[in-house]
Every structure is written in C-alpha cells, then in structure tokens.
Scaffold this motif. Sequence first.
Motif, PDB file in Angstrom:
ATOM      1  N   GLY A   1       0.589  -1.280  -0.004  1.00 21.99           N
ATOM      2  CA  GLY A   1      -0.052   0.060   0.054  1.00 21.99           C
ATOM      3  C   GLY A   1       0.966   1.273  -0.156  1.00 21.99           C
ATOM      4  O   GLY A   1       2.113   1.143  -0.135  1.00 21.99           O
ATOM      5  N   GLU A   2       0.178   2.408   0.283  1.00 17.63           N
ATOM      6  CA  GLU A   2       0.915   3.684   0.055  1.00 17.63           C
ATOM      7  C   GLU A   2       1.591   4.029   1.564  1.00 17.63           C
ATOM      8  O   GLU A   2       1.019   3.212   3.015  1.00 17.63           O
ATOM      9  N   LEU A   3       2.506   4.641   1.612  1.00 17.13           N
ATOM     10  CA  LEU A   3       3.372   5.093   2.832  1.00 17.13           C
ATOM     11  C   LEU A   3       2.684   6.181   3.423  1.00 17.13           C
ATOM     12  O   LEU A   3       1.734   6.778   2.905  1.00 17.13           O
ATOM     13  N   PRO A   4       2.680   6.217   4.820  1.00 15.26           N
ATOM     14  CA  PRO A   4       1.941   7.195   5.433  1.00 15.26           C
ATOM     15  C   PRO A   4       2.846   8.589   5.163  1.00 15.26           C
ATOM     16  O   PRO A   4       3.853   8.611   4.707  1.00 15.26           O
ATOM     17  N   PRO A   5       1.867   9.514   5.660  1.00 11.17           N
ATOM     18  CA  PRO A   5       2.629  10.880   5.070  1.00 11.17           C
ATOM     19  C   PRO A   5       3.806  11.256   5.943  1.00 11.17           C
ATOM     20  O   PRO A   5       3.769  10.726   7.334  1.00 11.17           O
ATOM     21  N   ARG A   6       4.638  11.834   5.384  1.00 15.19           N
ATOM     22  CA  ARG A   6       6.051  12.313   6.258  1.00 15.19           C
ATOM     23  C   ARG A   6       5.689  13.159   7.215  1.00 15.19           C
ATOM     24  O   ARG A   6       4.852  14.348   7.030  1.00 15.19           O
ATOM     25  N   PRO A   7       6.191  13.024   8.564  1.00 17.71           N
ATOM     26  CA  PRO A   7       5.938  13.906   9.555  1.00 17.71           C
ATOM     27  C   PRO A   7       6.541  15.411   9.125  1.00 17.71           C
ATOM     28  O   PRO A   7       7.705  15.448   8.501  1.00 17.71           O
ATOM     29  N   ALA A   8       5.982  16.533   9.704  1.00 13.06           N
ATOM     30  CA  ALA A   8       6.337  17.710   9.577  1.00 13.06           C
ATOM     31  C   ALA A   8       7.825  18.113  10.230  1.00 13.06           C
ATOM     32  O   ALA A   8       7.887  17.455  11.346  1.00 13.06           O
ATOM     33  N   PRO A   9       8.595  18.721   9.867  1.00 14.86           N
ATOM     34  CA  PRO A   9       9.954  19.034  10.396  1.00 14.86           C
ATOM     35  C   PRO A   9       9.503  19.572  11.909  1.00 14.86           C
ATOM     36  O   PRO A   9      10.598  19.200  12.806  1.00 14.86           O
ATOM     37  N   GLU A  10       8.758  20.424  12.175  1.00 10.80           N
ATOM     38  CA  GLU A  10       8.366  20.785  13.599  1.00 10.80           C
ATOM     39  C   GLU A  10       7.869  19.690  14.511  1.00 10.80           C
ATOM     40  O   GLU A  10       7.916  19.713  15.773  1.00 10.80           O
TER      41      GLU A  10
ATOM     42  N   LEU B   1       9.479  16.653  14.544  1.00 12.25           N
ATOM     43  CA  LEU B   1      10.379  15.729  14.962  1.00 12.25           C
ATOM     44  C   LEU B   1      11.198  16.495  15.986  1.00 12.25           C
ATOM     45  O   LEU B   1      11.317  17.345  16.318  1.00 12.25           O
ATOM     46  N   THR B   2      11.856  15.381  16.901  1.00 14.81           N
ATOM     47  CA  THR B   2      12.700  15.591  17.850  1.00 14.81           C
ATOM     48  C   THR B   2      14.008  15.101  17.826  1.00 14.81           C
ATOM     49  O   THR B   2      14.522  14.368  16.856  1.00 14.81           O
ATOM     50  N   THR B   3      14.846  15.452  18.557  1.00 15.53           N
ATOM     51  CA  THR B   3      16.447  15.100  18.626  1.00 15.53           C
ATOM     52  C   THR B   3      16.477  14.166  19.705  1.00 15.53           C
ATOM     53  O   THR B   3      15.506  14.363  20.850  1.00 15.53           O
ATOM     54  N   THR B   4      17.209  13.258  19.627  1.00 16.24           N
ATOM     55  CA  THR B   4      17.300  12.310  20.698  1.00 16.24           C
ATOM     56  C   THR B   4      18.789  12.504  21.388  1.00 16.24           C
ATOM     57  O   THR B   4      19.642  13.032  20.643  1.00 16.24           O
TER      58      THR B   4
END
Length: 60
Positions: free
Chosen positions: A25-34, A36-39
């Motif tokens: 199937g289709e991939l889920p939408p890419r998360p917005a840059p805001e 995303l978090t750093t680890t």
Amino acid sequence: MTDNLYSGEKFTDEESAFLRHVRFGELPPRPAPEDLTTTTESETDPRPHTPPEITPAIQG
C-alpha cells in the motif's frame, strides 16, 4: 533454501515499484519538521544492578 521461493522472473524498477505498492500500500505521510525531535544518548542503565535470584531446585 531461497531457490524454492525465487521464481527467477526479472522485473524493471517500475514493475517492482508497482508490486511493492500492491503488496504494502501507500506510505504514511511524512511528519512535519516541527514534529521531529532530537534524541540524546545516555550512558546510564535504568535497570537495577541486582543479580538474579538463584533457586536451588533449578540449579540442581
């Protein structure tokens, strides 16, 4: 072992992409840059450093 699973057919990149789309199937939408978090890696182990209990019945 993989010889039984491989049919020997060669596919073009477009055919492979189509078959992947049909299977997964289709991939889920890419998360917005805001979103995303750093680890940060940590050196500490949250598990307690206690030895396991020794049961005489199991140890023999």
